[in-house]
Enzyme design. Sequence first.
Site, PDB file in Angstrom:
ATOM      1  N   GLN A 172       9.551  -5.369  11.893  1.00  0.00           N
ATOM      2  CA  GLN A 172       8.741  -5.753  11.041  1.00  0.00           C
ATOM      3  C   GLN A 172       7.336  -5.552  11.979  1.00  0.00           C
ATOM      4  O   GLN A 172       7.654  -5.474  13.534  1.00  0.00           O
ATOM      5  CB  GLN A 172       8.715  -7.704  11.429  1.00  0.00           C
ATOM      6  N   ILE A 231       0.722  -1.414   0.087  1.00  0.00           N
ATOM      7  CA  ILE A 231       0.388  -0.328  -0.159  1.00  0.00           C
ATOM      8  C   ILE A 231       0.750   1.162   0.675  1.00  0.00           C
ATOM      9  O   ILE A 231       0.297   2.224  -0.239  1.00  0.00           O
ATOM     10  CB  ILE A 231      -1.235  -0.232   1.166  1.00  0.00           C
ATOM     11  N   HIS A 270       6.109 -11.783   5.110  1.00  0.00           N
ATOM     12  CA  HIS A 270       5.362 -11.252   4.377  1.00  0.00           C
ATOM     13  C   HIS A 270       6.863 -11.448   3.641  1.00  0.00           C
ATOM     14  O   HIS A 270       7.953 -10.672   4.620  1.00  0.00           O
ATOM     15  CB  HIS A 270       4.908 -10.468   4.117  1.00  0.00           C
ATOM     16  N   LEU A 271       7.463 -11.680   2.090  1.00  0.00           N
ATOM     17  CA  LEU A 271       8.173 -11.618   1.838  1.00  0.00           C
ATOM     18  C   LEU A 271       8.538  -9.829   0.616  1.00  0.00           C
ATOM     19  O   LEU A 271       7.174 -10.268   0.078  1.00  0.00           O
ATOM     20  CB  LEU A 271       8.834 -12.290   0.441  1.00  0.00           C
ATOM     21  N   HIS A 272       8.815  -8.986   0.742  1.00  0.00           N
ATOM     22  CA  HIS A 272       8.737  -7.834   0.341  1.00  0.00           C
ATOM     23  C   HIS A 272      10.015  -7.606  -1.258  1.00  0.00           C
ATOM     24  O   HIS A 272      10.677  -8.030  -0.949  1.00  0.00           O
ATOM     25  CB  HIS A 272       9.770  -6.758   0.704  1.00  0.00           C
TER      26      HIS A 272
HETATM   27  P1  5GP Z   1       6.831  -5.389   7.452  1.00  0.00           P
HETATM   28  O1  5GP Z   1       7.128  -3.452   8.030  1.00  0.00           O
HETATM   29  O2  5GP Z   1       6.238  -5.312   8.487  1.00  0.00           O
HETATM   30  O3  5GP Z   1       8.261  -5.473   7.112  1.00  0.00           O
HETATM   31  O4  5GP Z   1       5.976  -4.164   6.537  1.00  0.00           O
HETATM   32  C1  5GP Z   1       4.233  -4.167   6.412  1.00  0.00           C
HETATM   33  C2  5GP Z   1       4.322  -3.493   4.921  1.00  0.00           C
HETATM   34  O5  5GP Z   1       3.019  -3.897   5.044  1.00  0.00           O
HETATM   35  C3  5GP Z   1       4.531  -2.380   4.843  1.00  0.00           C
HETATM   36  O6  5GP Z   1       5.212  -1.729   4.037  1.00  0.00           O
HETATM   37  C4  5GP Z   1       3.379  -1.329   4.840  1.00  0.00           C
HETATM   38  O7  5GP Z   1       3.538  -0.132   3.644  1.00  0.00           O
HETATM   39  C5  5GP Z   1       2.804  -2.483   3.732  1.00  0.00           C
HETATM   40  N1  5GP Z   1       0.846  -2.518   4.267  1.00  0.00           N
HETATM   41  C6  5GP Z   1       0.170  -2.203   5.378  1.00  0.00           C
HETATM   42  N2  5GP Z   1      -0.886  -2.464   6.105  1.00  0.00           N
HETATM   43  C7  5GP Z   1      -1.152  -2.690   4.205  1.00  0.00           C
HETATM   44  C8  5GP Z   1      -2.677  -3.051   4.031  1.00  0.00           C
HETATM   45  O8  5GP Z   1      -3.320  -2.756   4.335  1.00  0.00           O
HETATM   46  N3  5GP Z   1      -2.528  -3.465   2.580  1.00  0.00           N
HETATM   47  C9  5GP Z   1      -1.527  -3.133   1.834  1.00  0.00           C
HETATM   48  N4  5GP Z   1      -1.229  -3.720   0.700  1.00  0.00           N
HETATM   49  N5  5GP Z   1      -0.441  -3.211   2.349  1.00  0.00           N
HETATM   50  C10 5GP Z   1       0.144  -3.303   4.063  1.00  0.00           C
END
Ligand code: 5GP
Length: 123
Positions: free
Chosen positions: A99, A36, A105-107
């Site tokens: 995190q 997002i 999740h894998l970016h």
């Molecule tokens: P983390 O920091 O946990 O590795 O990354 C979480 C990711 O999830 C972030 O890049 C954030 O932008 C994304 N994200 C958070 N909420 C949502 C959502 O409701 N929908 C989508 N598509 N991505 C989200």
Amino acid sequence: MPFAYDDKNIFARILRGEIPNRTVFENDHALAFEDIHPQAPVHVLVIPKGPYASLDHFAAAASAAEQAGFMAAVAEVCRISGLDKGFRAIANTGEDGVQEVPHFHLHILGGRRLGRMLAPAEA
Ligand code: 5GP
């Protein structure tokens, strides 16, 4: 129990269909959708459909079929997204890994030169 999973997280809600997403690819074991808040022209998140909080949880506890399905989804995302010039895959994990969402999740990031792997540490 070494790993815990809380199904109130945002990605569990996406998997239940409670929140919309822009799906890039889906198979029996994984869902891939656009982040997002994209950090690059291509920024896709690949998540397992099972209840795994982190990469190490998934690697330790997911079945061979789940792991194969997840990696097949990664391959499809890379192919579909046209990442011929390369990409970066990131699995932020836990507190030190910053995190935010406690569902593995894998970016997958690409579409531009991404620079060095790590930015200076934040405060
Ligand atoms: P983390 O920091 O946990 O590795 O990354 C979480 C990711 O999830 C972030 O890049 C954030 O932008 C994304 N994200 C958070 N909420 C949502 C959502 O409701 N929908 C989508 N598509 N991505 C989200």
